[in-house]
Design a protein around this motif. Sequence first.
Motif, PDB file in Angstrom:
ATOM      1  N   GLU A 171       0.893  -1.028  -0.145  1.00 22.87           N
ATOM      2  CA  GLU A 171       0.058  -0.217   0.510  1.00 22.87           C
ATOM      3  C   GLU A 171       0.638   1.217   0.153  1.00 22.87           C
ATOM      4  O   GLU A 171       2.330   1.126   0.441  1.00 22.87           O
ATOM      5  CB  GLU A 171      -1.039   0.122   1.111  1.00 22.87           C
ATOM      6  N   ILE A 172       0.244   2.147  -0.210  1.00 21.30           N
ATOM      7  CA  ILE A 172       0.977   3.549  -0.325  1.00 21.30           C
ATOM      8  C   ILE A 172       1.523   3.853   0.986  1.00 21.30           C
ATOM      9  O   ILE A 172       0.805   4.385   1.220  1.00 21.30           O
ATOM     10  CB  ILE A 172       0.140   5.102  -0.741  1.00 21.30           C
ATOM     11  N   SER A 173       2.856   4.393   1.377  1.00 19.29           N
ATOM     12  CA  SER A 173       2.926   4.158   2.824  1.00 19.29           C
ATOM     13  C   SER A 173       5.061   4.422   2.858  1.00 19.29           C
ATOM     14  O   SER A 173       5.086   4.719   1.220  1.00 19.29           O
ATOM     15  CB  SER A 173       3.112   3.004   3.576  1.00 19.29           C
ATOM     16  N   ASP A 174       5.080   4.619   3.534  1.00 20.86           N
ATOM     17  CA  ASP A 174       6.782   4.719   4.111  1.00 20.86           C
ATOM     18  C   ASP A 174       7.321   4.315   3.594  1.00 20.86           C
ATOM     19  O   ASP A 174       8.593   3.362   2.964  1.00 20.86           O
ATOM     20  CB  ASP A 174       6.387   5.533   5.908  1.00 20.86           C
ATOM     21  N   GLU A 175       7.046   3.040   3.646  1.00 22.17           N
ATOM     22  CA  GLU A 175       7.546   1.025   3.845  1.00 22.17           C
ATOM     23  C   GLU A 175       7.824   1.724   1.883  1.00 22.17           C
ATOM     24  O   GLU A 175       8.550   0.843   1.076  1.00 22.17           O
ATOM     25  CB  GLU A 175       6.893   0.173   4.098  1.00 22.17           C
TER      26      GLU A 175
END
Length: 271
Positions: A171-175
Motif C-alpha cells: 500500500e502507499i506508505s513510508d515503507e
Amino acid sequence: MNDLKLQINEPYEITEEQIRYFQENGFIKLKNVLSKEAIEYYGKIISQNVVELNQLHLPMEERTTYQKAFLQIVNFWSKNEIVNEFVRSRRLAKIAANLLSTRGVRLYHDQALYKEPGGGITPWHADQFYWPLASEKTVTVWIPLQQTPLEMGPLAFSVKSHRFSFGRDMEISDESEVAIKAALEKGNFEHFVEPFDIGEVSYHYGWTFHHAGANKTNQVRAVMTIIYMDEDMKLKAPSNKYQAVDWEAFCPGIKIGETAASYLNPILYSG
Ligand SMILES: O=C(O)CCC(=O)C(=O)O
C-alpha cells in the motif's frame, strides 16, 4: 451544448506509435488534450467543490504521510453536475480505450488529488494493488488543472515498470516509498519526471509504478483523475482489505466473476 462541452467530447487522434509507446513503457504524456479555456472553466468548478467537500482539516504536521500527499475527493462525478460532464468526456475516454486496445471503457471511479503548498511526497506505488479487477486493462488519466512545474510535484513514472512484480502487494506508505524505490533502482528502471503544460495530461496503467514529489510552491497543485477499465472487465475476489472496500464503493452489487457494470460504472466510450 456549449462550446467547451463539445470540445471535451470531440475525438483527439492518437497515433499507432503513441499506443505502442504507452504499451511498452506503461505510461504516456500527451500535450494539448484539453484547451486552456476548458481547463480554466472545469478547473474552477472542480476546485470550488473540493473546498466545499474536503473533510481533512488537520494541520500538515499532524497528518500521516498519505494525508500529507493530497486532499482527496472520490466519486466526484456523482456529487456535481459539471464535474459529471467533465468526467464523461468522450475525448479522454476514447484515448483510454485506444491506449488499452479495447473496444470501450467503463468508469471505475474518479478522484480529485489536491497537493497543498507544503504538501508531502506521494510515495511510490501501483494503483491496482487497491482494485478487485481481474485483468490489467486499467488506466488512469492524470489531469493537472494548472501548469505544473517540477517544484509542484508532477506525477513521475518508472519506465516499463508495469511488468515488474516486486511491490505489487504494497500500500502507499513510508515503507512502499523506501522498498519500491530501492527495487526499481536495483532493477535499473529509468525514472521519468517532467513538468506538465496547461492541457497536457498523462495516462498510466494500473500496474505502472509512479510517485510524485512534494509541493514546494505556495500554490496548490490541483489535479483531477479518471480511472477507466476495459468495458468487459470482470470483478475478482478481493485479495486484501482495500480491494474489499473498493468493491463496495465502486462496483456495488456486482458478484465475483461478473462484468463490473454497476450503476457506478457507465461506459464512457465504446467504438
Ligand atoms: O497525484 C498524485 O500525487 C498521485 C496520483 C496517483 O497516484 C494516481 O493518479 O494514480
